[in-house]
Scaffold this motif. Structure first.
Motif, PDB file in Angstrom:
ATOM      1  N   THR A   1       0.928  -1.286   0.114  1.00 16.69           N
ATOM      2  CA  THR A   1      -0.019  -0.088   0.045  1.00 16.69           C
ATOM      3  C   THR A   1       0.928   1.256   0.000  1.00 16.69           C
ATOM      4  O   THR A   1       1.912   1.178   0.606  1.00 16.69           O
ATOM      5  CB  THR A   1      -0.874  -0.157   1.055  1.00 16.69           C
ATOM      6  OG1 THR A   1      -1.634   1.233   1.113  1.00 16.69           O
ATOM      7  CG2 THR A   1      -0.269  -0.200   2.645  1.00 16.69           C
ATOM      8  N   TYR A   2       0.341   2.338  -0.547  1.00 17.33           N
ATOM      9  CA  TYR A   2       1.074   3.560  -0.588  1.00 17.33           C
ATOM     10  C   TYR A   2       0.502   4.529   0.343  1.00 17.33           C
ATOM     11  O   TYR A   2       1.067   5.469   0.437  1.00 17.33           O
ATOM     12  CB  TYR A   2       1.047   4.114  -2.086  1.00 17.33           C
ATOM     13  CG  TYR A   2       1.913   3.341  -3.087  1.00 17.33           C
ATOM     14  CD1 TYR A   2       3.186   3.722  -3.125  1.00 17.33           C
ATOM     15  CD2 TYR A   2       1.212   2.192  -3.818  1.00 17.33           C
ATOM     16  CE1 TYR A   2       3.903   2.864  -4.150  1.00 17.33           C
ATOM     17  CE2 TYR A   2       2.124   1.383  -4.616  1.00 17.33           C
ATOM     18  CZ  TYR A   2       3.253   1.885  -4.877  1.00 17.33           C
ATOM     19  OH  TYR A   2       4.221   1.056  -5.632  1.00 17.33           O
ATOM     20  N   ASP A   3      -0.508   4.071   1.184  1.00 12.27           N
ATOM     21  CA  ASP A   3      -1.280   4.900   2.201  1.00 12.27           C
ATOM     22  C   ASP A   3      -1.554   3.973   3.294  1.00 12.27           C
ATOM     23  O   ASP A   3      -2.922   3.605   3.173  1.00 12.27           O
ATOM     24  CB  ASP A   3      -2.378   5.976   1.425  1.00 12.27           C
ATOM     25  CG  ASP A   3      -2.669   6.950   2.485  1.00 12.27           C
ATOM     26  OD1 ASP A   3      -2.424   6.789   3.821  1.00 12.27           O
ATOM     27  OD2 ASP A   3      -3.528   7.643   2.024  1.00 12.27           O
ATOM     28  N   LEU A   4      -0.741   3.500   3.912  1.00 12.85           N
ATOM     29  CA  LEU A   4      -1.274   2.399   5.069  1.00 12.85           C
ATOM     30  C   LEU A   4      -2.306   2.885   5.954  1.00 12.85           C
ATOM     31  O   LEU A   4      -3.054   2.186   6.214  1.00 12.85           O
ATOM     32  CB  LEU A   4       0.027   2.063   5.937  1.00 12.85           C
ATOM     33  CG  LEU A   4      -0.318   1.064   6.919  1.00 12.85           C
ATOM     34  CD1 LEU A   4      -0.590  -0.172   6.629  1.00 12.85           C
ATOM     35  CD2 LEU A   4       1.143   0.928   7.712  1.00 12.85           C
ATOM     36  N   HIS A   5      -2.529   4.163   6.251  1.00 10.72           N
ATOM     37  CA  HIS A   5      -3.577   4.558   7.376  1.00 10.72           C
ATOM     38  C   HIS A   5      -5.100   4.617   6.357  1.00 10.72           C
ATOM     39  O   HIS A   5      -5.952   4.560   7.219  1.00 10.72           O
ATOM     40  CB  HIS A   5      -3.092   5.878   7.976  1.00 10.72           C
ATOM     41  CG  HIS A   5      -1.926   5.755   8.894  1.00 10.72           C
ATOM     42  ND1 HIS A   5      -1.515   6.929   9.345  1.00 10.72           N
ATOM     43  CD2 HIS A   5      -1.240   4.823   9.003  1.00 10.72           C
ATOM     44  CE1 HIS A   5      -0.451   6.450   9.926  1.00 10.72           C
ATOM     45  NE2 HIS A   5      -0.223   5.116   9.913  1.00 10.72           N
ATOM     46  N   GLN A   6      -4.872   4.588   5.242  1.00  6.70           N
ATOM     47  CA  GLN A   6      -6.014   4.556   4.345  1.00  6.70           C
ATOM     48  C   GLN A   6      -6.638   3.126   3.888  1.00  6.70           C
ATOM     49  O   GLN A   6      -7.696   2.960   3.624  1.00  6.70           O
ATOM     50  CB  GLN A   6      -6.175   5.485   3.139  1.00  6.70           C
ATOM     51  CG  GLN A   6      -6.254   7.071   3.878  1.00  6.70           C
ATOM     52  CD  GLN A   6      -7.400   7.530   4.434  1.00  6.70           C
ATOM     53  OE1 GLN A   6      -8.517   6.883   4.227  1.00  6.70           O
ATOM     54  NE2 GLN A   6      -7.301   8.166   5.829  1.00  6.70           N
ATOM     55  N   GLU A   7      -5.421   2.369   3.649  1.00  2.00           N
ATOM     56  CA  GLU A   7      -5.437   1.138   2.931  1.00  2.00           C
ATOM     57  C   GLU A   7      -4.685   0.128   4.089  1.00  2.00           C
ATOM     58  O   GLU A   7      -3.660  -0.233   3.489  1.00  2.00           O
ATOM     59  CB  GLU A   7      -4.949   1.032   1.660  1.00  2.00           C
ATOM     60  CG  GLU A   7      -5.502   1.874   0.632  1.00  2.00           C
ATOM     61  CD  GLU A   7      -4.840   2.082  -0.693  1.00  2.00           C
ATOM     62  OE1 GLU A   7      -5.675   2.696  -1.525  1.00  2.00           O
ATOM     63  OE2 GLU A   7      -3.838   1.510  -0.875  1.00  2.00           O
ATOM     64  N   PRO A   8      -5.078  -0.186   5.231  1.00  2.00           N
ATOM     65  CA  PRO A   8      -4.505  -1.088   6.105  1.00  2.00           C
ATOM     66  C   PRO A   8      -4.354  -2.322   5.389  1.00  2.00           C
ATOM     67  O   PRO A   8      -5.318  -3.210   4.941  1.00  2.00           O
ATOM     68  CB  PRO A   8      -5.410  -1.200   7.403  1.00  2.00           C
ATOM     69  CG  PRO A   8      -6.814  -0.842   6.930  1.00  2.00           C
ATOM     70  CD  PRO A   8      -6.446  -0.071   5.612  1.00  2.00           C
ATOM     71  N   ILE A   9      -3.197  -2.933   5.604  1.00  2.00           N
ATOM     72  CA  ILE A   9      -2.547  -4.442   5.073  1.00  2.00           C
ATOM     73  C   ILE A   9      -2.373  -5.153   6.333  1.00  2.00           C
ATOM     74  O   ILE A   9      -2.051  -6.548   6.116  1.00  2.00           O
ATOM     75  CB  ILE A   9      -1.703  -4.292   4.069  1.00  2.00           C
ATOM     76  CG1 ILE A   9      -0.470  -3.549   4.574  1.00  2.00           C
ATOM     77  CG2 ILE A   9      -2.079  -3.359   2.881  1.00  2.00           C
ATOM     78  CD1 ILE A   9       0.809  -3.648   3.807  1.00  2.00           C
ATOM     79  N   PHE A  10      -2.218  -4.539   7.577  1.00  2.00           N
ATOM     80  CA  PHE A  10      -1.743  -5.540   8.417  1.00  2.00           C
ATOM     81  C   PHE A  10      -2.946  -5.787   9.623  1.00  2.00           C
ATOM     82  O   PHE A  10      -4.070  -5.001   9.353  1.00  2.00           O
ATOM     83  CB  PHE A  10      -0.753  -4.685   9.496  1.00  2.00           C
ATOM     84  CG  PHE A  10       0.434  -4.326   8.755  1.00  2.00           C
ATOM     85  CD1 PHE A  10       1.087  -5.031   7.799  1.00  2.00           C
ATOM     86  CD2 PHE A  10       0.858  -3.056   8.895  1.00  2.00           C
ATOM     87  CE1 PHE A  10       2.123  -4.635   7.126  1.00  2.00           C
ATOM     88  CE2 PHE A  10       2.118  -2.543   8.325  1.00  2.00           C
ATOM     89  CZ  PHE A  10       2.653  -3.477   7.293  1.00  2.00           C
ATOM     90  N   GLU A  11      -2.967  -6.846  10.022  1.00  2.00           N
ATOM     91  CA  GLU A  11      -4.069  -7.180  11.107  1.00  2.00           C
ATOM     92  C   GLU A  11      -4.312  -6.201  12.108  1.00  2.00           C
ATOM     93  O   GLU A  11      -5.689  -5.792  12.392  1.00  2.00           O
ATOM     94  CB  GLU A  11      -3.805  -8.651  11.969  1.00  2.00           C
ATOM     95  CG  GLU A  11      -3.854  -9.963  10.904  1.00  2.00           C
ATOM     96  CD  GLU A  11      -3.691 -11.273  11.502  1.00  2.00           C
ATOM     97  OE1 GLU A  11      -3.563 -10.947  12.959  1.00  2.00           O
ATOM     98  OE2 GLU A  11      -3.584 -12.120  11.164  1.00  2.00           O
ATOM     99  N   LYS A  12      -3.281  -5.630  12.586  1.00  2.00           N
ATOM    100  CA  LYS A  12      -3.421  -4.578  13.395  1.00  2.00           C
ATOM    101  C   LYS A  12      -1.929  -3.605  13.263  1.00  2.00           C
ATOM    102  O   LYS A  12      -0.984  -4.113  13.290  1.00  2.00           O
ATOM    103  CB  LYS A  12      -3.642  -4.880  14.927  1.00  2.00           C
ATOM    104  CG  LYS A  12      -3.341  -3.801  15.913  1.00  2.00           C
ATOM    105  CD  LYS A  12      -3.544  -4.207  17.367  1.00  2.00           C
ATOM    106  CE  LYS A  12      -3.576  -3.017  18.220  1.00  2.00           C
ATOM    107  NZ  LYS A  12      -3.598  -3.116  19.761  1.00  2.00           N
ATOM    108  N   ASN A  13      -2.206  -2.357  12.917  1.00  2.00           N
ATOM    109  CA  ASN A  13      -0.880  -1.486  12.708  1.00  2.00           C
ATOM    110  C   ASN A  13      -0.529  -0.909  13.912  1.00  2.00           C
ATOM    111  O   ASN A  13      -1.423  -0.188  14.647  1.00  2.00           O
ATOM    112  CB  ASN A  13      -1.297  -0.584  11.463  1.00  2.00           C
ATOM    113  CG  ASN A  13      -0.186   0.455  11.431  1.00  2.00           C
ATOM    114  OD1 ASN A  13       1.214  -0.308  11.273  1.00  2.00           O
ATOM    115  ND2 ASN A  13      -0.033   1.522  11.530  1.00  2.00           N
TER     116      ASN A  13
END
Length: 220
Positions: free
Chosen positions: A184-196
């Motif tokens: 993702t190029y925007d982790l906070h809008q497109e979460p890829i982790f179970e919990k960030n």
């Protein structure tokens, strides 16, 4: 990150029950160093002040964690942050070890028998100048080293604020035989982790309006 010398750091680390002073002696034997029956073992490269690792290890008591940094002062702060987090939860920190070492020489610390299941690389030095790029923790040179002790289905979780480092790292991963599972190029809008779990750098960059890039890659 540069940090001032802290004269208390070395004595406190040496007195800590979860600090390893001569990690080379544990190559291939890290599992025996933990006083529990956990099987999974995860590794953070460049743990900084340890807030990320403190929260991660505390919330996952069934996993053993190793955190590495090169600077005594930084590890001293990590040690204090870990202790504080576990104290507030009234739990002994028996699933975490921290140690000081040069990550470029990582093969002196770990062997195939250690079976590391996951590596975390958070906001590492981007080394933007061409002649220094081989020092990147995500460079192909380093990735080949990680493959020596990362399990065959093991993963790397990577986060950065740096656009060029991220794009280059995606290439490094593929060149070294890693499969990109998520990105993702925007982790906070497109979460890829179970919990960030946000790191100190992550919060700072986000407040500046800088988007956080992230990926999960798997060894195949």
């Amino acid at each position: 990150m540069r940090i001032r010398y802290k004269k208390w750091a070395r004595p406190e680390l040496e007195a800590s029950s979860f600090y390893v002073d001569e990690p080379e002696n544990l190559k291939g034997k890290w599992k025996k160093q933990f006083k529990n029956k956990n099987q999974p073992m995860h590794l953070e490269l460049g743990c900084g002040k340890g807030q990320f690792m403190a929260q991660l290890a505390l919330e996952n008591q069934n996993i053993n964690y190793i955190a590495i940094d090169l600077v005594d002062a930084m590890l001293g702060l990590a040690k204090r942050n870990i202790e504080q987090a576990y104290k507030e939860a009234n739990i002994e920190p028996n699933n975490i070890l921290i140690t000081r070492f040069d990550i470029e020489r990582i093969l002196l610390l770990f062997a195939k028998q250690d079976e590391i299941e996951r590596i975390y690389i958070n906001f590492c030095n981007p080394w933007p100048r061409g002649k220094h790029r081989k020092k990147r923790l995500t460079h192909s040179i380093q990735l080949e080293k990680y493959k020596e002790f990362l399990k065959e289905d093991g993963q790397i979780y990577f986060k950065t604020d740096d656009d060029e480092l991220f794009e280059s790292s995606l290439i490094y991963f593929e060149e070294s035989g890693f499969k990109i599972i998520e990105k993702t190029y925007d982790l906070h809008q497109e979460p890829i982790f179970e919990k960030n779990i946000e790191t100190e750098h992550e919060k700072m960059f986000s407040e500046q309006g800088i988007k956080i890039k992230a990926c999960i890659v798997s060894r195949i």
